[in-house]
Design a protein around this motif. Structure first.
Motif, mmCIF file in Angstrom:
data_model
loop_
_atom_site.group_PDB
_atom_site.id
_atom_site.type_symbol
_atom_site.label_atom_id
_atom_site.label_comp_id
_atom_site.label_asym_id
_atom_site.label_seq_id
_atom_site.Cartn_x
_atom_site.Cartn_y
_atom_site.Cartn_z
ATOM 1 N N PRO A 55 1.049 -1.298 0.035
ATOM 2 C CA PRO A 55 -0.073 0.111 -0.115
ATOM 3 C C PRO A 55 0.971 1.323 0.013
ATOM 4 N N PRO A 56 0.443 2.702 -0.267
ATOM 5 C CA PRO A 56 1.231 3.643 -0.052
ATOM 6 C C PRO A 56 1.220 3.939 1.438
ATOM 7 N N TYR A 57 2.183 4.720 1.869
ATOM 8 C CA TYR A 57 2.467 5.148 3.265
ATOM 9 C C TYR A 57 2.483 6.576 3.350
ATOM 10 N N LEU A 58 1.937 6.939 4.655
ATOM 11 C CA LEU A 58 2.100 8.072 5.332
ATOM 12 C C LEU A 58 2.874 7.961 6.486
ATOM 13 N N THR A 59 4.001 8.345 6.549
ATOM 14 C CA THR A 59 4.831 8.125 7.629
ATOM 15 C C THR A 59 5.365 9.341 8.478
ATOM 16 N N LEU A 60 5.153 9.395 9.707
ATOM 17 C CA LEU A 60 5.517 10.497 10.582
ATOM 18 C C LEU A 60 6.501 10.024 11.550
ATOM 19 N N GLY A 61 7.840 10.447 11.642
ATOM 20 C CA GLY A 61 8.978 9.816 12.162
ATOM 21 C C GLY A 61 9.608 10.899 12.975
ATOM 22 N N LYS A 62 10.506 10.362 14.042
ATOM 23 C CA LYS A 62 11.372 11.438 14.806
ATOM 24 C C LYS A 62 12.621 10.822 15.214
#
Length: 362
Positions: A297-304
């Motif tokens: 699938p497509p991803y929407l990634t929030l990372g830190k």
């Protein structure tokens, strides 16, 4: 046969003398007053009209002059340059070889043309416009007659302009667009905030004239100083049914990207690197679509990361926020008011391949 000749001969040629009687025949070069002529062609002569000056005549008219300072005039009796074509009765003066020609239009056109293989390749008009592949100064969108115009109807040519660097380093070809606020060419006066530094326009013919379809523009984005030039890029396109280009995307001097917006805003009190804004059902939305023959699938990634540089991998700590989705509305003053939010926090001590987390709905 019935006249008398009194003359002086040098090397078999008559160089001076008088003739009396009714008939006489002469051959050779004859010096008569201030000119040298051949008796078989009295309309052709070399003349010495004044001290240290030589002229050449054909058809009874002067064609060339060398004055006392060594300047050569063709079509002028007052040469002002080492080679001066003047402005005679002809429409052009031509310097030609078997393969190429340099043509100077000296009457109404007053242009410079360069020809090779029988075809014109370059023209400099009387107004200083440089034309390659065309003989007419063309009008473009925005009522512009560009100073440099390249045209072609040939395939594998397409009127393209190249800039190629052949160098063993990281340097490549380039196109430089620059601006100074000084009105004298070559002089510098500092530019100001919002001054346009340069534009690239894309235009198409509507059947009658060239109309703009898109543009990329660069502006000063702040207050310039010595070795300090903040800038922003603006991308514009023309919508269907118009030839007016509209700002669609902007990259600010600090790297923020605005789509559908002209100024950065802070919804929920957060200054975003990417801001999407619109006035219709779809212009403020974005989609992630993955076209692949698998379950991916497509991803929407929030990372830190707790590192302070790009690509850093410093471990996060318990309680760190990994990402927040805010839902904001305007309160009549700004769009900083939050109505709800979903956030994720680290929920324990992380380790290698171990990142406990919790979802918070507020």
């Amino acid at each position: 046969s019935s006249g008398a000749l009194t003359a002086t001969s040098v090397n078999g040629n008559i160089v001076g003398g008088t003739v009396s009687g009714t008939t006489g025949t002469f051959t050779g070069d004859v010096d008569i007053a201030d000119k040298i002529v051949h008796t078989g062609d009295t309309n052709t002569a070399i003349r010495f009209p004044s001290a240290d000056t030589i002229t050449a005549e054909t058809g009874g008219s002067e064609r060339l002059r060398i004055n006392s300072t060594g300047k050569v005039g063709i079509g002028t009796d007052s040469p002002a340059a080492n080679l001066d074509f003047g402005a005679g009765s002809s429409n052009e003066a031509t310097i030609r070889t078997s393969e190429a020609a340099l043509i100077l239009d000296i009457n109404s056109a007053r242009s410079l043309r360069v020809k090779t293989n029988g075809s014109e390749r370059l023209r400099v008009t009387s107004g200083g416009k440089v034309l390659i592949g065309d003989d007419t100064n063309r009008l473009f969108g925005g009522s512009n007659y560009p100073s440099f115009q390249v045209s072609s109807s040939a395939s594998n040519d397409w009127a393209r302009i190249s800039s190629t660097a052949y160098i063993n380093s990281e340097v490549g070809g380039g196109l430089i667009l620059a601006k100074s606020r000084n009105g004298t060419v070559g002089s510098h006066t500092v530019v100001q905030d919002d001054d346009k530094l340069g534009s690239i326009f894309f235009e198409g013919s509507d059947g009658n004239s060239f109309e703009r379809g898109a543009a990329i523009e660069a502006y000063v984005d702040g207050t310039p100083g010595n070795s300090d030039m903040p800038g922003r890029l603006v991308f514009r396109t023309s919508g269907d049914g118009t030839n007016s280009i509209t700002e669609r995307m902007t990259i600010l001097s600090d790297g923020k990207v605005l789509i559908g917006a002209t100024a950065a805003r802070t919804p929920g009190g957060v200054t975003a690197q990417l801001q999407v804004e619109g006035t219709s059902n779809d212009t403020s939305s974005f989609s992630l679509i993955n076209n692949i023959n698998s379950t991916q699938p497509p991803y929407l990634t929030l990372g830190k990361s707790r590192g302070t540089s790009d690509g850093s991998s410093t471990v996060v700590q318990d309680g760190d926020y990994l990402g927040i989705i805010q839902f904001c509305g305007t309160d009549g003053t700004d769009i900083n008011s939050r109505g709800a939010e979903i956030s994720v926090q680290v929920d324990g001590s992380p380790g290698s391949n171990d990142l406990p987390g919790r979802l918070i709905f507020g």
